[in-house]
Design a protein around this motif. Sequence first.
Motif, PDB file in Angstrom:
ATOM      1  N   SER A   1       1.774 -14.947  16.498  1.00 11.57           N
ATOM      2  CA  SER A   1       0.459 -15.577  16.563  1.00 11.57           C
ATOM      3  C   SER A   1       0.573 -16.891  17.325  1.00 11.57           C
ATOM      4  O   SER A   1       1.553 -17.621  17.200  1.00 11.57           O
ATOM      5  N   ARG A   2      -0.445 -17.204  18.111  1.00 14.80           N
ATOM      6  CA  ARG A   2      -0.466 -18.441  18.879  1.00 14.80           C
ATOM      7  C   ARG A   2      -0.649 -19.657  17.964  1.00 14.80           C
ATOM      8  O   ARG A   2      -0.222 -20.758  18.290  1.00 14.80           O
ATOM      9  N   ALA A   3      -1.301 -19.455  16.820  1.00 10.29           N
ATOM     10  CA  ALA A   3      -1.619 -20.554  15.909  1.00 10.29           C
ATOM     11  C   ALA A   3      -0.431 -20.825  14.995  1.00 10.29           C
ATOM     12  O   ALA A   3      -0.303 -20.237  13.916  1.00 10.29           O
TER      13      ALA A   3
ATOM     14  N   GLU B   1      -3.750 -13.994  19.835  1.00 11.62           N
ATOM     15  CA  GLU B   1      -4.706 -14.545  18.879  1.00 11.62           C
ATOM     16  C   GLU B   1      -4.514 -13.793  17.568  1.00 11.62           C
ATOM     17  O   GLU B   1      -4.837 -12.606  17.471  1.00 11.62           O
TER      18      GLU B   1
ATOM     19  N   THR C   1      -5.928 -13.583  14.771  1.00 10.28           N
ATOM     20  CA  THR C   1      -7.053 -13.013  14.032  1.00 10.28           C
ATOM     21  C   THR C   1      -7.588 -11.738  14.674  1.00 10.28           C
ATOM     22  O   THR C   1      -8.456 -11.080  14.105  1.00 10.28           O
ATOM     23  N   GLU C   2      -7.088 -11.368  15.860  1.00  7.64           N
ATOM     24  CA  GLU C   2      -7.613 -10.219  16.601  1.00  7.64           C
ATOM     25  C   GLU C   2      -6.617  -9.055  16.547  1.00  7.64           C
ATOM     26  O   GLU C   2      -5.577  -9.078  17.213  1.00  7.64           O
TER      27      GLU C   2
ATOM     28  N   GLU D   1      -6.376 -20.518   9.963  1.00  7.47           N
ATOM     29  CA  GLU D   1      -6.692 -19.159  10.380  1.00  7.47           C
ATOM     30  C   GLU D   1      -5.922 -18.168   9.499  1.00  7.47           C
ATOM     31  O   GLU D   1      -4.771 -18.406   9.145  1.00  7.47           O
TER      32      GLU D   1
ATOM     33  N   ALA E   1      -7.318 -24.920  22.541  1.00  6.16           N
ATOM     34  CA  ALA E   1      -7.324 -23.462  22.397  1.00  6.16           C
ATOM     35  C   ALA E   1      -7.028 -23.039  20.963  1.00  6.16           C
ATOM     36  O   ALA E   1      -7.500 -21.995  20.499  1.00  6.16           O
ATOM     37  N   LEU E   2      -6.249 -23.847  20.259  1.00  9.27           N
ATOM     38  CA  LEU E   2      -5.933 -23.571  18.854  1.00  9.27           C
ATOM     39  C   LEU E   2      -6.988 -24.133  17.903  1.00  9.27           C
ATOM     40  O   LEU E   2      -6.871 -23.947  16.688  1.00  9.27           O
TER      41      LEU E   2
END
Length: 398
Positions: A112-114, A138, A140-141, A167, A367-368
């Motif tokens: 995940s990016r986050a 992402e 969440t996707e 998230e 972006a985050l």
Amino acid sequence: MTTDPRKPLSRASRLIHGGTRRSAYGEMSEAIFLTQGFVYDTAESAQQRFEADELGDTYIYARYGNPTVAMFEDRMAGYEGAEAGFATASGMAAVNGAVFSQVQAGDHVVASRALFGSCLYILDTLLRRFGVEVTLVEGTELQAWQAALSRKTKVVFFESPSNPMMEIVDIAAVSELAHAAGACVVVDNVFATPLYQSPLELGADVVVYSATKHIDGQGRCLGGIVLGRKAFIRGDLQTYMKHTGGSMSPFNAWVLLKSLETLELRVRAQTETARILADLIAEHPAVLSLTYPGRADHPQAALIARQMAGGSSLITFCVKDDQAGAFRFLNALRVFQITNNLGDAKSLATHPGTTTHQRLDEAERVALGIHPGTVRLSCGLEAVEDLSADIKQSLSEI
């Protein structure tokens, strides 16, 4: 002597008694075996111990294992519902070991990016440096996960809730996708704590914690732990950790053992305080947005209801006037302390953009969802009326 496995204890009681070993002296509190080495009766017994596949309750060197550390590992494993655990010198040592012990040049990791800044450094810089391909998605996707996974994928890594924007990743759904690709799922469960989320029950393979946070919960020492199946923990992970030196100190293990006795009491109280403060903050005109897993307006409230047993001690919100407004708020606080830590008995406040995530450029932070006005609060054990008054007077400075 250990607790009797024929009489299983409730989860809460395992935090008090799980993994206990007593010496011949019959001490009540867990003993600290503060030693770096161990003595062998004969040269032959030393040889046998080094050749043994399973050491059991015998030890070789503190970097390989220690009785006090083993108590902490067993207690955490029992509480998490894992087959085994390996305690590390810090939370980042746990993340590093859980990922690096499974990959080599040419392998693929999807994450995940986050993520926390140091986790991003390990994944996006160090792994690439050693020839491991990394794809950030992402979290969440689900379609993004599915598109990124391939037969080369060895590890999937994510935080849920994420630091600092809260998230939520669908652990069960991502685990199903990852396993179909043959990948191992590693979940950083720090923000949820083992009290409110059980990634292994949802399909994850490995759980990591920074024990520095809620597990210690009193700002005293560093520590981490990796939990999962025994074959992995006592195989690839233990081999990697004992040779790279990221093992936990026996003294820190003893401190963390004592902290586990009050984990549920502390986290429940902190979460209730966070719920009250989140409602207060969300209604203030100086606040542009707020994210808290215990509120109905969280964008993933339905997933939280399925996946988590409670909220969090953490609140993230964004104030007006960007960084200047955030700094005025932080500098006006009197009870909350400005720091980059979280999960403490003392209430803490952080400006992620200039501390925990400062190594990212502005576009990456935005972006985050991390804006110049973003503030993260970690709610402690002070009286909620004192914390409420502190929040109100500080928000009035914006």
